[in-house]
Design an enzyme around this catalytic site. Structure first.
Site, PDB file in Angstrom:
ATOM      1  N   ASN A  67     -31.838  62.183  16.941  1.00  0.00           N
ATOM      2  CA  ASN A  67     -31.274  60.863  16.657  1.00  0.00           C
ATOM      3  C   ASN A  67     -29.864  60.725  17.223  1.00  0.00           C
ATOM      4  OD1 ASN A  67     -30.857  62.792  14.566  1.00  0.00           O
ATOM      5  ND2 ASN A  67     -30.269  61.217  13.114  1.00  0.00           N
ATOM      6  N   ASN A  70     -24.625  55.221  16.046  1.00  0.00           N
ATOM      7  CA  ASN A  70     -23.625  54.358  16.679  1.00  0.00           C
ATOM      8  C   ASN A  70     -22.695  53.800  15.613  1.00  0.00           C
ATOM      9  OD1 ASN A  70     -22.714  51.568  17.927  1.00  0.00           O
ATOM     10  ND2 ASN A  70     -23.501  52.803  19.593  1.00  0.00           N
ATOM     11  N   TYR A  73     -23.837  50.454  13.197  1.00  0.00           N
ATOM     12  CA  TYR A  73     -24.951  51.240  12.643  1.00  0.00           C
ATOM     13  C   TYR A  73     -26.364  50.897  13.147  1.00  0.00           C
ATOM     14  CZ  TYR A  73     -21.629  53.158   9.163  1.00  0.00           C
ATOM     15  OH  TYR A  73     -20.582  53.777   8.544  1.00  0.00           O
ATOM     16  N   GLU A  80     -37.414  60.207  17.502  1.00  0.00           N
ATOM     17  CA  GLU A  80     -38.718  60.000  18.131  1.00  0.00           C
ATOM     18  C   GLU A  80     -38.596  59.077  19.338  1.00  0.00           C
ATOM     19  OE1 GLU A  80     -37.846  59.736  15.014  1.00  0.00           O
ATOM     20  OE2 GLU A  80     -39.479  60.132  13.622  1.00  0.00           O
TER      21      GLU A  80
HETATM   22  N1  THU Z   1     -34.133  58.840  11.735  1.00  0.00           N
HETATM   23  C1  THU Z   1     -34.849  59.361  12.779  1.00  0.00           C
HETATM   24  O1  THU Z   1     -34.276  59.894  13.739  1.00  0.00           O
HETATM   25  N2  THU Z   1     -36.199  59.269  12.737  1.00  0.00           N
HETATM   26  C2  THU Z   1     -36.895  58.671  11.731  1.00  0.00           C
HETATM   27  O2  THU Z   1     -38.081  58.473  11.862  1.00  0.00           O
HETATM   28  C3  THU Z   1     -36.207  58.294  10.490  1.00  0.00           C
HETATM   29  C4  THU Z   1     -34.725  58.200  10.599  1.00  0.00           C
HETATM   30  C5  THU Z   1     -32.673  58.906  11.808  1.00  0.00           C
HETATM   31  C6  THU Z   1     -32.016  57.562  11.992  1.00  0.00           C
HETATM   32  C7  THU Z   1     -30.625  57.829  11.459  1.00  0.00           C
HETATM   33  O3  THU Z   1     -29.837  58.388  12.503  1.00  0.00           O
HETATM   34  C8  THU Z   1     -30.842  58.879  10.389  1.00  0.00           C
HETATM   35  O4  THU Z   1     -32.131  59.416  10.622  1.00  0.00           O
HETATM   36  C9  THU Z   1     -30.769  58.338   8.981  1.00  0.00           C
HETATM   37  O5  THU Z   1     -31.600  57.244   8.821  1.00  0.00           O
END
Ligand code: THU
Length: 165
Positions: A67, A70, A73, A80
């Site tokens: 992930n 930013n 937000y 993914e």
């Molecule tokens: N996040 C992901 O990378 N994948 C997901 O499927 C769920 C959430 C990340 C987004 C954000 O950077 C952090 O987790 C908290 O929501």
């Protein structure tokens, strides 16, 4: 089987998954280790919630993502979608499995937006492996994560559309 919590250290669990989803134990092991390691590449100063994702391509390659948040937000991107963006722009078109890892337990599953993003590029029977912080995992097919989904085949082919809107 779908929501059963499995252990990656349990050979019987891993071989059952391999049988059901046409994967090898080595592929499951590599998916687990790569998506867990990919968490270290996350840029998540706001949530501190690290997510790693790995995609297995049909030619046996692995593409990792994490992930990227930013200061504004909502602009942040999930692991993914980072991984699929990399895979697609590197020319990959067919995928055998998707894996995600977080630092929590029980395992976290891909958010709704990511499920739809994955739907664009994967068959509905593609397995999504979700690992927790200790290697316990759940496996579900994309069709189970996103029932009655909307995909590219629902749209008329671009060639059948009028030249201007
Ligand atoms: N996040 C992901 O990378 N994948 C997901 O499927 C769920 C959430 C990340 C987004 C954000 O950077 C952090 O987790 C908290 O929501």
């Amino acid at each position: 089987m779908a929501t059963t919590l499995l252990q990656s250290s349990n050979e019987a669990h891993v071989s059952k998954v391999c049988e059901e989803y046409s994967l090898t134990p080595a592929e499951v092991k590599t998916l687990h280790s790569r998506c867990s390691s990919a968490k270290a590449t996350a840029y998540c100063p706001y949530s501190r919630f690290r997510v790693g994702a790995t995609i297995l391509t049909d030619d046996g390659g692995y593409i990792d993502g994490a992930n990227v948040e930013n200061a504004s937000y909502p602009v942040g991107t999930c692991a993914e979608r980072v991984a699929f963006g990399k895979a697609v722009t590197e020319g990959h078109k067919k995928f055998k499995a998707v894996a995600v890892a977080t630092d929590i337990t029980p395992p976290a599953s891909p958010c709704g937006m990511c499920r739809q993003f994955i739907r664009e590029f994967c068959e509905l029977d593609t397995p999504v492996l979700m690992f927790d912080k200790d290697g316990a995992f759940i496996v579900m097919k994309l069709s189970q994560l996103l029932p009655l989904s909307f995909g590219p085949e629902a749209l008329p082919p671009p060639s059948s559309l009028p030249a201007t809107a």
